[in-house]
Design an enzyme around this catalytic site. Structure first.
Site, mmCIF file in Angstrom:
data_model
loop_
_atom_site.group_PDB
_atom_site.id
_atom_site.type_symbol
_atom_site.label_atom_id
_atom_site.label_comp_id
_atom_site.label_asym_id
_atom_site.label_seq_id
_atom_site.Cartn_x
_atom_site.Cartn_y
_atom_site.Cartn_z
ATOM 1 N N ALA A 12 -51.540 14.296 16.288
ATOM 2 C CA ALA A 12 -52.483 15.387 16.532
ATOM 3 C C ALA A 12 -53.907 15.107 16.066
ATOM 4 C CB ALA A 12 -51.976 16.666 15.854
ATOM 5 N N GLY A 14 -55.599 12.414 16.669
ATOM 6 C CA GLY A 14 -56.242 11.436 17.541
ATOM 7 C C GLY A 14 -57.294 12.033 18.457
ATOM 8 N N PHE A 15 -58.160 11.180 18.982
ATOM 9 C CA PHE A 15 -59.252 11.567 19.867
ATOM 10 C C PHE A 15 -58.739 12.352 21.074
ATOM 11 C CE2 PHE A 15 -62.579 9.680 22.999
ATOM 12 C CZ PHE A 15 -63.441 10.750 22.815
ATOM 13 N N ARG A 36 -49.101 12.358 10.180
ATOM 14 C CA ARG A 36 -48.479 11.561 9.120
ATOM 15 C C ARG A 36 -48.802 12.140 7.754
ATOM 16 N NH1 ARG A 36 -49.824 5.378 9.794
ATOM 17 N NH2 ARG A 36 -51.840 6.228 10.433
ATOM 18 N N LEU A 68 -43.921 7.860 12.974
ATOM 19 C CA LEU A 68 -43.268 7.225 14.106
ATOM 20 C C LEU A 68 -42.201 6.222 13.691
ATOM 21 C CD1 LEU A 68 -46.338 6.585 16.442
ATOM 22 C CD2 LEU A 68 -44.558 8.313 16.740
ATOM 23 N N ALA A 88 -49.444 10.010 20.388
ATOM 24 C CA ALA A 88 -49.663 9.168 19.214
ATOM 25 C C ALA A 88 -49.668 7.685 19.568
ATOM 26 C CB ALA A 88 -48.577 9.434 18.167
ATOM 27 N N LYS A 168 -47.784 -0.993 24.170
ATOM 28 C CA LYS A 168 -47.840 0.035 25.205
ATOM 29 C C LYS A 168 -46.894 -0.272 26.356
ATOM 30 C CE LYS A 168 -50.751 3.391 24.192
ATOM 31 N NZ LYS A 168 -50.316 4.803 24.187
ATOM 32 N N PRO A 191 -54.802 6.008 30.841
ATOM 33 C CA PRO A 191 -56.264 6.011 30.774
ATOM 34 C C PRO A 191 -56.850 4.601 30.727
ATOM 35 C CG PRO A 191 -55.278 7.388 29.050
ATOM 36 C CD PRO A 191 -54.197 6.525 29.616
ATOM 37 N N SER A 206 -62.983 3.538 20.650
ATOM 38 C CA SER A 206 -63.674 3.317 21.918
ATOM 39 C C SER A 206 -65.111 3.814 21.891
ATOM 40 C CB SER A 206 -62.912 3.978 23.072
ATOM 41 O OG SER A 206 -62.855 5.379 22.900
#
Length: 354
Positions: A12, A14-15, A36, A68, A88, A168, A191, A206
């Site tokens: 939650a 994260g960007f 976390r 995780l 996440a 990924k 994305p 990024s």
């Protein structure tokens, strides 16, 4: 609980996740976010409020502590949940010496989330994947090529795989395998380079592409580009997928047009003429030498010398509108990294000639 139900959003802080949470709340959902460390809860709430100043946001947003790489907390996280946004991810700026530090959370974390969801009877999962699972290992070494959702990265054929791509790709493979074996309704969102406005000071790696140009900490640009996407579109695609059953079993590229690093610099230069934005470009031959010598450039070396277009029209159809422009994604990122004080203190604006 709202009529639309409770959605679990992993990672939650994260960007992308903060925009997903804001979009869900704006759309009438209740949200449970995983963290976390619950000490981040208040800062995430504030970031969400910066995106969607809704009075009821606090009552519609709760948090649970999970990891995780551990089972603790996941069963409780699934209580009363109607759907999951598995956002996440572990993203690092420089290729790690130990690839497992990135790969394990991606693969084991995805399996853990899918298994916990299945055990709780939760069928609907939206997974944040990446173009890294689409456009690599296809023998593309030079020139232009276009990729679609039908392409799957072939890790075995990559000359120089990197941890994020491995994690990924294997995570997505694990998710589809588990979903098919257990009759779960999965959608994956892929994305490209995510830009757009920061919601707070704790933002994405990024956006360093923009801040590095603005404050001069990027001394020279890479001779390459990327398929850009605005974070607001990425979040909106997650919610559109949730609300459209036709998305079940589908992959969606979240990708706008290809934009070269030098074009990003020029967009910023026009808006911020006093900023020390470099014009220098690192030549391809230098990057290749660095790669042979073991330098940590594996994250980009596969893109040197070629142009990769990712066909995003299927994602636009899911959204029901065009993507936010690449220019707006760049400039909104610039505005917020400036406003939130994310530029290096060492940056000294250029003096304009009289």
């Amino acid at each position: 609980m709202s009529n639309k139900g409770l959605v679990l959003v992993t990672g939650a802080s994260g960007f992308v996740a903060k925009y997903v949470i804001a979009g869900l709340i704006s759309g009438g959902y209740e949200v449970r976010g995983t963290l976390r460390d619950l000490k981040k809860a208040d800062s995430v709430r504030q970031a969400v409020a910066n995106i969607c100043p809704i009075d009821s946001a606090r009552s519609q947003l709760e948090f649970v502590e999970t990891d995780l790489l551990a089972d603790a907390g996941w069963a409780a996280a699934m209580n009363d949940v109607s759907a999951i946004m598995h956002v996440a991810a572990t993203v690092v700026k420089i290729e790690p010496k130990d690839a497992d530090s990135v790969v394990r959370p991606a693969v084991e974390g995805t399996r853990r989330v899918m298994e916990a969801a299945h055990a709780a009877g939760v069928r609907r999962v939206i997974l944040t994947s990446s173009i890294a699972t689409v456009g690599y290992g296809h023998g593309h070494k030079s020139g232009e090529r276009t990729y679609t959702e039908q392409h799957f990265t072939n890790l075995d054929a990559m000359a120089k795989p990197w941890a994020y791509c491995i994690g990924k790709t294997r995570a997505e493979q694990a998710a589809w395998s588990y979903a098919r074996a257990n009759d779960m309704a999965l959608t994956t969102i892929h994305p490209g380079m995510i830009l757009g406005p920061a919601s707070d000071q704790d933002t994405s790696i990024s956006l360093g592409l923009v801040s590095g140009l603005l404050d001069g900490s990027t001394p020279a640009m890479l001779n390459m580009g990327f398929a850009v996407i605005d974070v607001r579109d990425v979040a909106a695609m997650h919610i559109a997928a949730l609300e459209n059953d036709e998305s079940i079993g589908e992959r969606y590229l979240a990708t706008n047009r290809y934009i070269h690093f030098t074009e990003v610099a020029e967009i910023l230069r026009q808006k911020y003429p006093d900023r020390p934005i470099t014009r220098k470009v690192v030549p391809d031959w230098m990057l290749r030498i660095m790669a042979r010598m073991g330098a940590p450039v594996r994250q980009i070396i596969n893109d040197v010398g070629n142009v990769k277009h990712f066909e995003g029209r299927k994602g636009e159809r899911l959204l029901g509108r065009p993507y936010i422009s690449a220019e707006e994604a760049v400039l909104s990122a610039a505005e917020t990294v400036t406003r939130f004080g994310l530029l290096s203190d060492k940056a000294v604006p250029k003096r304009r000639s009289a």
